[in-house]
Design a protein around this motif. Structure first.
Motif, PDB file in Angstrom:
ATOM      1  N   PHE A   1       0.811  -1.209   0.000  1.00  0.00           N
ATOM      2  CA  PHE A   1       0.000   0.000   0.000  1.00  0.00           C
ATOM      3  C   PHE A   1       0.855   1.274   0.000  1.00  0.00           C
ATOM      4  O   PHE A   1       0.364   2.351   0.291  1.00  0.00           O
ATOM      5  CB  PHE A   1      -0.939  -0.001   1.210  1.00  0.00           C
ATOM      6  CG  PHE A   1      -1.972  -1.087   1.153  1.00  0.00           C
ATOM      7  CD1 PHE A   1      -3.196  -0.870   0.549  1.00  0.00           C
ATOM      8  CD2 PHE A   1      -1.697  -2.351   1.668  1.00  0.00           C
ATOM      9  CE1 PHE A   1      -4.139  -1.876   0.471  1.00  0.00           C
ATOM     10  CE2 PHE A   1      -2.639  -3.361   1.596  1.00  0.00           C
ATOM     11  CZ  PHE A   1      -3.866  -3.125   0.992  1.00  0.00           C
ATOM     12  N   VAL A   2       2.131   1.123  -0.342  1.00  0.00           N
ATOM     13  CA  VAL A   2       3.030   2.272  -0.443  1.00  0.00           C
ATOM     14  C   VAL A   2       2.923   2.862  -1.842  1.00  0.00           C
ATOM     15  O   VAL A   2       2.816   2.133  -2.833  1.00  0.00           O
ATOM     16  CB  VAL A   2       4.482   1.868  -0.118  1.00  0.00           C
ATOM     17  CG1 VAL A   2       5.461   2.987  -0.447  1.00  0.00           C
ATOM     18  CG2 VAL A   2       4.602   1.484   1.350  1.00  0.00           C
ATOM     19  N   SER A   3       2.954   4.198  -1.908  1.00  0.00           N
ATOM     20  CA  SER A   3       2.774   4.891  -3.180  1.00  0.00           C
ATOM     21  C   SER A   3       3.827   5.971  -3.344  1.00  0.00           C
ATOM     22  O   SER A   3       4.298   6.562  -2.369  1.00  0.00           O
ATOM     23  CB  SER A   3       1.371   5.517  -3.236  1.00  0.00           C
ATOM     24  OG  SER A   3       1.245   6.373  -4.351  1.00  0.00           O
ATOM     25  N   THR A   4       4.181   6.248  -4.598  1.00  0.00           N
ATOM     26  CA  THR A   4       5.145   7.326  -4.877  1.00  0.00           C
ATOM     27  C   THR A   4       4.485   8.696  -4.882  1.00  0.00           C
ATOM     28  O   THR A   4       5.185   9.709  -4.885  1.00  0.00           O
ATOM     29  CB  THR A   4       5.812   7.089  -6.234  1.00  0.00           C
ATOM     30  OG1 THR A   4       4.799   6.997  -7.250  1.00  0.00           O
ATOM     31  CG2 THR A   4       6.635   5.805  -6.212  1.00  0.00           C
ATOM     32  N   ASP A   5       3.157   8.756  -4.918  1.00  0.00           N
ATOM     33  CA  ASP A   5       2.487  10.060  -4.894  1.00  0.00           C
ATOM     34  C   ASP A   5       1.724  10.264  -3.574  1.00  0.00           C
ATOM     35  O   ASP A   5       0.638  10.825  -3.532  1.00  0.00           O
ATOM     36  CB  ASP A   5       1.542  10.224  -6.091  1.00  0.00           C
ATOM     37  CG  ASP A   5       0.323   9.322  -5.993  1.00  0.00           C
ATOM     38  OD1 ASP A   5       0.406   8.291  -5.290  1.00  0.00           O
ATOM     39  OD2 ASP A   5      -0.702   9.645  -6.616  1.00  0.00           O
ATOM     40  N   ALA A   6       2.322   9.775  -2.485  1.00  0.00           N
ATOM     41  CA  ALA A   6       1.693   9.893  -1.163  1.00  0.00           C
ATOM     42  C   ALA A   6       1.480  11.346  -0.788  1.00  0.00           C
ATOM     43  O   ALA A   6       2.294  12.214  -1.083  1.00  0.00           O
ATOM     44  CB  ALA A   6       2.560   9.201  -0.124  1.00  0.00           C
ATOM     45  N   GLN A   7       0.339  11.592  -0.128  1.00  0.00           N
ATOM     46  CA  GLN A   7       0.002  12.925   0.364  1.00  0.00           C
ATOM     47  C   GLN A   7      -0.159  12.869   1.875  1.00  0.00           C
ATOM     48  O   GLN A   7      -0.329  11.793   2.463  1.00  0.00           O
ATOM     49  CB  GLN A   7      -1.279  13.432  -0.302  1.00  0.00           C
ATOM     50  CG  GLN A   7      -1.149  13.580  -1.809  1.00  0.00           C
ATOM     51  CD  GLN A   7      -2.458  13.909  -2.479  1.00  0.00           C
ATOM     52  OE1 GLN A   7      -3.481  14.092  -1.817  1.00  0.00           O
ATOM     53  NE2 GLN A   7      -2.441  14.000  -3.803  1.00  0.00           N
ATOM     54  N   ALA A   8      -0.106  14.028   2.500  1.00  0.00           N
ATOM     55  CA  ALA A   8      -0.163  14.071   3.967  1.00  0.00           C
ATOM     56  C   ALA A   8      -1.436  13.425   4.498  1.00  0.00           C
ATOM     57  O   ALA A   8      -1.403  12.699   5.494  1.00  0.00           O
ATOM     58  CB  ALA A   8      -0.065  15.522   4.435  1.00  0.00           C
TER      59      ALA A   8
END
Length: 681
Positions: free
Chosen positions: A373-380
């Motif tokens: 569930f890790v993403s390169t476009d993670a947001q706060a």
């Protein structure tokens, strides 16, 4: 378009129900303030007002062509739309502020591609800013966090409390036997943050998770402070508050904490209006930014029902250092009023979108691996949203659970296949006329022979008669009778998509009352009669009743022992018992805003659950028939669900998603990482 021609168009729009008189009144008011206002501007203002009534926060100017096709606009509207496309300066007016809110007295605001009424523009900006501010504050994890999480969430078989939400997260993980304990992750995220969202469907353990979270927070806090955290619990409606009240009281008894910690966890749940201190004849509350709430942690359940204006009020009244924890099902119907706050907050919850730092931190404190569930476009915001994914109410063999999932995925063929196969907990009435719906509502239909809870309204009326105590039996016996009658009534409910018409709440309530009268089960010759179920339709603070509270009219002895009609409501917990068991008696003459409730809308059913639910869909297409409405109706049922509606209508509802125009998600999406550490209680 000349003013008289525009006025004539508006009159025709009202007559054909495209606009409401209120929408046209706004356009006329604006036209009086600026005589030079263009016809497209006044028309767009009226359309914006209509959008607000339909739950949208704004008018998306880039979506007008889509709306024109979906809503079959008349030629005059197409002509005004064309004029707007040809001359964007049609919105140039002192009535329309820019994205900075200037001029300050303009009632409309154009912010990028969206047109707002200023009040909702202010609310949206305030909610976004308040959430962003809380996302920037991170609490350093206590050294004992991992140890306490392991104690509250022991491995399956390692303790008395089993894990509540562990499932394979991907094909590779499933093959390796890896599972994620999402409630434990939700608790860890909430400990480090000032703002957390915990979402999940029915039976995924949201309440269990939050009770463990409160036990965790109190345990950690009491080790370092002389006083416990000040915790308050709230829900949007009285019904939702009562359910959370009962659930938390049950969960607390089994919580693995010491007695001092358990005593510091509240079981009392308030409505948001009561918590904030609603005042008569005003939209303002007693608690606001100048008079904040006295608390350290606020938990709000059924957050899908919270509209933007209420969320703005909650955030304004919240102390700067307090935690806010929202619980809710992101797939349920949104609030009746404008906005879909929980939906906006959970747009990315399914995929997680956690960043590498969050994943590493969670691995350290929980031992859980969320690499999938890790993403390169993670947001706060993503870092403080946890989705519970495994339902314990509906197992793999549950027809209700499978049907809800198929609807949620938007798969009409799967929905039809499930409805077409005989099931222990599902039944389908594809061609039920109003008369058949009345019969089902009274007798329960196919499930009536499968247990006491599956019968329809006849069940509570028969119990009312057969279990009536003697007149001189005393208050305790009569309260027990009233309580059992209310509980029997709450076992079954007919839900409708519409309010009006033969398949709506108003028509079916009248038909059911007449049919019960014909069977001799009630006497409706007077407005108030024994057995009449009513729902409160407006908060009544003088009586302590909230919108959505349900009561039943019963003949109960007064203080002199004389039987007289009173409406019985379930109230707060009796000492030493489960919550929601105290009976309150209110004279019918004191109840002004109530409606008969043999049938209720799906919207009004939110925050409730029934052993047997009958959902009646109309035979004709309607914008209200959406995937979210169907899902919400299905998931109100615990044991049996009956769907009345044709295959075409069920297919339409499964395909048609609720769309609510808003800028909230976009305003929250420009943060990329969690901020610096700050002290949070």
């Amino acid at each position: 378009m000349p003013a008289d021609q525009l006025a004539a168009m508006f009159e025709q729009d009202i007559a054909q129900h495209r606009l409401r008189p209120l929408d046209v009144a706004l356009a006329r008011f604006l036209g009086e303030r600026d005589a030079a206002a263009s016809a497209p501007l006044l028309w767009l203002a009226a359309l914006l007002s209509r959008q607000l009534a339909d739950g949208h926060l704004c008018l998306d100017l880039t979506a007008l062509d889509i709306m024109a096709g979906e809503q079959q606009w008349p030629p005059a509207w197409h002509a005004l739309l064309q004029r707007f496309h040809e001359n964007d300066a049609a919105l140039a007016s002192p009535l329309v502020a820019d994205a900075d809110g200037q001029p300050a007295n303009a009632p409309l605001v154009r912010d990028g591609r969206r047109l707002y009424l200023r009040r909702y523009w202010n609310h949206e900006r305030h909610v976004a800013a308040a959430i962003r501010e809380r996302l920037e504050r991170v609490h350093a994890a206590p050294a004992q966090l991992g140890e306490e999480l392991q104690r509250l969430f022991p491995p399956v078989g390692a303790g008395s409390q089993k894990a509540v939400d562990r499932e394979p997260v991907a094909a590779e993980a499933a093959a390796a036997g890896v599972a994620i304990d999402w409630p434990q992750i939700a608790c860890a995220l909430a400990v480090r943050g000032a703002f957390t969202v915990i979402t999940g469907g029915p039976g995924t353990g949201k309440t269990t998770t939050v009770v463990r979270l409160l036990g965790l927070l109190q345990t950690l806090y009491l080790r370092e402070h002389a006083r416990p955290l000040r915790i308050r619990l709230a829900a949007p409606t009285g019904k939702a508050a009562a359910r959370l009240n009962a659930s938390i009281a049950t969960q607390l008894a089994a919580l693995d904490v010491d007695e001092a910690t358990r005593a510091a966890i509240p079981a009392q749940v308030d409505t948001l209006h009561r918590l904030l201190g609603a005042r008569p004849d005003t939209r303002r509350f007693r608690h606001d930014r100048t008079n904040p709430l006295h608390l350290d942690v606020l938990v709000v359940d059924e957050a899908s029902m919270i509209d933007l204006e209420m969320m703005s009020a909650v955030l304004a009244a919240l102390p700067a250092a307090a935690r806010l924890i929202l619980l809710g099902d992101k797939d349920q119907l949104s609030s009746v009023e404008a906005g879909a706050v929980l939906g906006d907050l959970c747009l990315r919850a399914q995929a997680g979108h956690y960043d590498g730092d969050t994943a590493q931190w969670l691995r350290t404190v929980t031992g859980q691996d969320i690499a999938a569930f890790v993403s390169t476009d993670a947001q706060a915001l993503d870092q403080q949203v946890a989705m519970l994914r495994h339902s314990h109410r509906f197992g793999a063999a549950s027809g209700i659970g499978q049907l809800a999932q198929a609807v949620n995925r938007g798969e009409p063929d799967a929905v039809h296949a499930l409805l077409s196969v005989a099931s222990a907990d599902l039944s389908w009435e594809p061609s039920a006329a109003p008369a058949r719906l009345v019969e089902l509502a009274i007798d329960g239909g196919a499930h009536a022979t499968q247990g006491g809870g599956a019968r329809g309204h006849r069940h509570y009326l028969e119990q009312l008669q057969h279990q009536r105590p003697a007149t001189d039996a005393g208050d305790e016996a009569h309260d027990a009778w009233a309580r059992h009658t209310l509980q029997a009534f709450n076992r079954f409910q007919l839900l409708c998509a519409l309010r009006q018409g033969p398949f709506g709440v108003e028509g079916l309530n009248q038909r059911i009352a007449e049919a019960l009268q014909a069977r001799g089960l009630v006497d409706t010759s007077l407005g108030w009669y024994e057995g009449r179920p009513v729902m409160v339709t407006r908060n009544d603070y003088s009586l302590g009743l909230a919108n959505g509270d349900v009561g039943i009219c019963l003949r109960l002895p007064d203080e002199r022992g004389t039987p007289r009609l009173s409406v019985a409501f379930l109230g707060d917990a009796l000492p030493g018992t489960s919550a929601g068991t105290r009976v309150r008696r209110i004279l019918p003459s004191r109840l002004n805003d109530v409606a008969t409730v043999y049938a209720m809308t799906v919207h009004k059913s939110q925050g409730s659950e029934f052993e047997h639910t009958l959902l009646a869909l109309p035979p004709d297409p309607s914008p209200v028939l959406t995937r979210e409405l169907l899902y919400t109706g299905i998931t109100r049922a615990r044991r049996w669900f009956t769907l009345a509606g044709s295959q075409d209508i069920v297919d339409l509802a499964t395909r048609q998603r609720t769309r609510r125009y808003s800028g909230l998600a976009e305003r929250l999406g420009n943060q990329r990482s969690i901020g610096v550490e700050a002290q949070i209680p």
